[in-house]
Design a protein around this motif. Sequence first.
Motif, PDB file in Angstrom:
ATOM      1  N   LEU A  89      -8.309 -62.100  31.585  1.00  0.00           N
ATOM      2  CA  LEU A  89      -8.135 -63.641  30.458  1.00  0.00           C
ATOM      3  C   LEU A  89      -7.778 -64.981  31.894  1.00  0.00           C
ATOM      4  CD1 LEU A  89      -5.913 -61.999  27.808  1.00  0.00           C
ATOM      5  CD2 LEU A  89      -8.600 -62.971  27.635  1.00  0.00           C
ATOM      6  N   LEU A  90      -7.168 -64.814  32.593  1.00  0.00           N
ATOM      7  CA  LEU A  90      -6.544 -66.293  33.503  1.00  0.00           C
ATOM      8  C   LEU A  90      -8.037 -66.489  34.613  1.00  0.00           C
ATOM      9  CD1 LEU A  90      -3.711 -65.726  35.243  1.00  0.00           C
ATOM     10  CD2 LEU A  90      -4.142 -67.861  33.563  1.00  0.00           C
ATOM     11  N   GLY A  91      -8.872 -66.022  34.291  1.00  0.00           N
ATOM     12  CA  GLY A  91     -10.652 -65.983  35.131  1.00  0.00           C
ATOM     13  C   GLY A  91     -11.330 -66.617  34.459  1.00  0.00           C
ATOM     14  N   SER A  92     -11.375 -66.825  33.258  1.00  0.00           N
ATOM     15  CA  SER A  92     -12.640 -67.087  31.990  1.00  0.00           C
ATOM     16  C   SER A  92     -11.639 -68.081  31.053  1.00  0.00           C
ATOM     17  CB  SER A  92     -13.192 -66.179  30.978  1.00  0.00           C
ATOM     18  OG  SER A  92     -11.321 -65.380  30.557  1.00  0.00           O
ATOM     19  N   LEU A  93     -10.140 -68.013  30.922  1.00  0.00           N
ATOM     20  CA  LEU A  93      -9.978 -69.415  29.888  1.00  0.00           C
ATOM     21  C   LEU A  93      -8.405 -70.612  30.911  1.00  0.00           C
ATOM     22  CD1 LEU A  93      -8.782 -66.957  27.069  1.00  0.00           C
ATOM     23  CD2 LEU A  93     -10.949 -68.589  27.011  1.00  0.00           C
ATOM     24  N   GLU A  94      -8.220 -71.543  30.456  1.00  0.00           N
ATOM     25  CA  GLU A  94      -7.064 -72.349  30.374  1.00  0.00           C
ATOM     26  C   GLU A  94      -5.436 -71.576  30.235  1.00  0.00           C
ATOM     27  OE1 GLU A  94      -7.325 -74.799  31.942  1.00  0.00           O
ATOM     28  OE2 GLU A  94      -9.356 -75.006  31.719  1.00  0.00           O
ATOM     29  N   PRO A  95      -5.135 -71.539  31.222  1.00  0.00           N
ATOM     30  CA  PRO A  95      -3.714 -70.831  31.239  1.00  0.00           C
ATOM     31  C   PRO A  95      -2.664 -70.634  30.107  1.00  0.00           C
ATOM     32  CG  PRO A  95      -4.154 -72.413  33.094  1.00  0.00           C
ATOM     33  CD  PRO A  95      -4.959 -72.551  32.310  1.00  0.00           C
ATOM     34  N   ASP A  96      -2.815 -71.285  28.945  1.00  0.00           N
ATOM     35  CA  ASP A  96      -2.827 -71.243  28.089  1.00  0.00           C
ATOM     36  C   ASP A  96      -2.782 -70.705  26.742  1.00  0.00           C
ATOM     37  OD1 ASP A  96      -4.056 -73.655  27.576  1.00  0.00           O
ATOM     38  OD2 ASP A  96      -2.906 -74.282  26.463  1.00  0.00           O
ATOM     39  N   ARG A  97      -4.427 -70.406  26.503  1.00  0.00           N
ATOM     40  CA  ARG A  97      -4.985 -69.894  26.189  1.00  0.00           C
ATOM     41  C   ARG A  97      -4.868 -68.382  25.808  1.00  0.00           C
ATOM     42  NH1 ARG A  97      -5.094 -70.136  21.554  1.00  0.00           N
ATOM     43  NH2 ARG A  97      -5.572 -68.255  21.176  1.00  0.00           N
ATOM     44  N   ALA A  98      -5.376 -67.822  27.304  1.00  0.00           N
ATOM     45  CA  ALA A  98      -4.960 -66.792  27.983  1.00  0.00           C
ATOM     46  C   ALA A  98      -3.711 -66.470  27.617  1.00  0.00           C
ATOM     47  CB  ALA A  98      -5.068 -67.025  30.067  1.00  0.00           C
ATOM     48  N   LEU A  99      -2.380 -66.703  27.809  1.00  0.00           N
ATOM     49  CA  LEU A  99      -1.557 -66.485  27.907  1.00  0.00           C
ATOM     50  C   LEU A  99      -1.287 -65.881  25.983  1.00  0.00           C
ATOM     51  CD1 LEU A  99       1.866 -65.863  27.744  1.00  0.00           C
ATOM     52  CD2 LEU A  99       2.738 -67.821  27.867  1.00  0.00           C
ATOM     53  N   ARG A 100      -1.915 -66.652  25.168  1.00  0.00           N
ATOM     54  CA  ARG A 100      -1.235 -66.854  23.615  1.00  0.00           C
ATOM     55  C   ARG A 100      -2.652 -65.491  23.621  1.00  0.00           C
ATOM     56  NH1 ARG A 100      -0.997 -64.607  20.537  1.00  0.00           N
ATOM     57  NH2 ARG A 100      -0.576 -65.394  17.917  1.00  0.00           N
ATOM     58  N   GLU A 101      -3.906 -65.394  24.088  1.00  0.00           N
ATOM     59  CA  GLU A 101      -5.127 -64.101  23.786  1.00  0.00           C
ATOM     60  C   GLU A 101      -4.362 -62.541  23.934  1.00  0.00           C
ATOM     61  OE1 GLU A 101      -9.329 -64.619  23.805  1.00  0.00           O
ATOM     62  OE2 GLU A 101      -8.784 -66.536  22.989  1.00  0.00           O
TER      63      GLU A 101
END
Length: 192
Positions: free
Chosen positions: A79-91
């Motif tokens: 997720l961190l490779g494809s999304l902004e950090p806050d979006r990655a954390l929430r997903e």
Amino acid sequence: MQQKKDTPQRSDAQRNRERILDVALAELTHSAEVPLSVIAKKAGVGQATFYRNFPSREALVLELYRYEMQQVADRAAQLLGSLEPDRALREWMDRLAEFAMAKAGLADAIRQATSTPGGLTKPGHAPVTAAAQLLLRANEEAGTIRPGVTADDFLLAIAGLWQIDPCGDWQPRVTRLLDLVMDGLRAGAPGR
């Protein structure tokens, strides 16, 4: 000739193993007593293949738990490779919630697998803790969460996941809980 433990499995053997784990998750979540022969049949493998991978019910249950936990942990970096950090954390929090609900459904099977004297022990949650730490540090560096939040803080904050009934309509409650936790992490963030 015996295969070494660290030798990679053939791709068809790996697919068989993953198919067994997928079927076992669904079946054992519904009933800790499901016969292993039913899991093997639904996974499309013979008894020999099944028992070569999982010599006992306990071995299957604990490998399923370890496998699912590793899938959750590995998802953090993806997720961190494809999304902004806050979006990655929430997903990732959503994926962790799915794991928590599956684990709750497997609780009886896990308890049975680890309760026999001299039996197997439940794997620790180090991979999930490391994944949480990775996501938290990425968010702290991006200024999207308050500084200084540890993986232990985070896991305590979401501990309510394990109190939600996995048999009920758990998705709305989980979403609300995780949104509250995310709002709390964002409060005091330098980038807000």
